[in-house]
Write an enzyme that holds these catalytic residues in place. Structure first.
Site, short mmCIF file in Angstrom:
data_model
loop_
_atom_site.label_atom_id
_atom_site.label_comp_id
_atom_site.label_asym_id
_atom_site.label_seq_id
_atom_site.Cartn_x
_atom_site.Cartn_y
_atom_site.Cartn_z
N ARG A 1 0.90 -1.15 0.00
CA ARG A 1 0.00 0.00 0.00
C ARG A 1 0.94 1.20 0.00
NH1 ARG A 1 -4.31 2.71 -1.47
NH2 ARG A 1 -5.41 3.80 0.19
N GLY A 2 1.15 1.78 -1.16
CA GLY A 2 2.17 2.80 -1.36
C GLY A 2 2.17 3.92 -0.35
N GLU A 3 1.01 4.46 -0.04
CA GLU A 3 0.97 5.61 0.86
C GLU A 3 1.42 5.24 2.27
OE1 GLU A 3 -3.67 5.84 2.26
OE2 GLU A 3 -3.19 6.53 0.26
N ASP A 4 1.34 3.97 2.65
CA ASP A 4 1.76 3.54 3.99
C ASP A 4 3.27 3.34 4.10
OD1 ASP A 4 -0.87 3.45 4.76
OD2 ASP A 4 -0.96 1.29 5.00
N THR A 5 3.88 2.77 3.07
CA THR A 5 5.25 2.30 3.25
C THR A 5 6.22 2.70 2.15
OG1 THR A 5 4.86 0.21 2.08
CG2 THR A 5 4.38 0.25 4.45
N ARG A 6 5.76 3.29 1.06
CA ARG A 6 6.63 3.52 -0.11
C ARG A 6 7.86 4.36 0.21
NH1 ARG A 6 4.77 3.62 -5.78
NH2 ARG A 6 3.36 2.64 -4.67
N GLU B 1 -4.72 -7.58 -6.00
CA GLU B 1 -3.36 -8.13 -6.12
C GLU B 1 -3.21 -9.36 -5.24
OE1 GLU B 1 -0.56 -4.18 -6.70
OE2 GLU B 1 -0.13 -5.53 -5.05
N GLY C 1 -11.05 3.70 -8.65
CA GLY C 1 -12.16 3.29 -9.49
C GLY C 1 -11.78 2.45 -10.70
#
Length: 171
Positions: free
Chosen positions: A26-31, A93, A59
């Site tokens: 989840r990119g916004e959490d850990t990227r 995914e 969407g």
């Protein structure tokens, strides 16, 4: 960690793998922190790693390219973070990863990043909140089966042996 990835990729040279590792995040959490470090460490070790660098598209359905990258990876590493279940994209995914684990014998390693593995397994805490929103939305769309599929995939992933980073300094 490097030796198990190296031996897995070398023993599968006759397999149709394009990537050694697929990172599900989840990119916004850990990227910008943990997964950047993990990604570049894997790359520096010569491990061909796929990470979706695009921001998640709201969407839209999960892309064919992304599904193929999952299927063509020998190993999937799932970084389960607090907001992972908020993303339908991440959950799609995950379903594909768990399908590949069963059908292609893909190796799957979960990493529990700042979440309790039992919250993931039982879908409590932030996972319960995310699924309540999904269920509300998909009841209106008359597609409750999708949410049930996501729940099963999440439980299956959480039941795998993985790494709980809450017990490691700074994750």
């Amino acid at each position: 960690m490097t030796s198990s990835f190296s031996s897995a990729s070398s023993s599968s040279s006759s397999k149709p793998w394009i990537y050694d590792v697929f990172l599900s995040i989840r990119g916004e959490d850990t990227r910008k922190n943990f997964t950047d470090h993990l990604y570049f460490t894997l790359k520096d070790a010569g491990i061909n790693t796929f990470r979706d660098d695009n921001e998640l598209r709201r969407g839209e359905d999960i892309s064919t390219e992304l599904l193929q990258a999952i299927q063509k990876s020998r190993i999937s590493v799932i970084v389960l973070s607090r907001n992972y279940a908020n993303s339908r994209w991440c959950l799609e995914e995950l379903v594909k990863i768990m399908e590949c684990r069963r059908s292609c014998r893909q190796l799957v390693f979960p990493i529990f990043y700042d979440v309790d593995p039992s919250d993931v397994r039982k879908q409590t805490g932030s996972f319960a909140e995310a699924f309540a929103r999904h269920e509300e939305r998909f009841v209106l769309q008359k597609d409750k089966g999708k949410v049930a599929t996501w729940r099963m995939a999440l439980t299956e992933a959480a039941n795998l042996s993985g790494w709980d980073l809450r017990n490691v300094a700074d994750g």
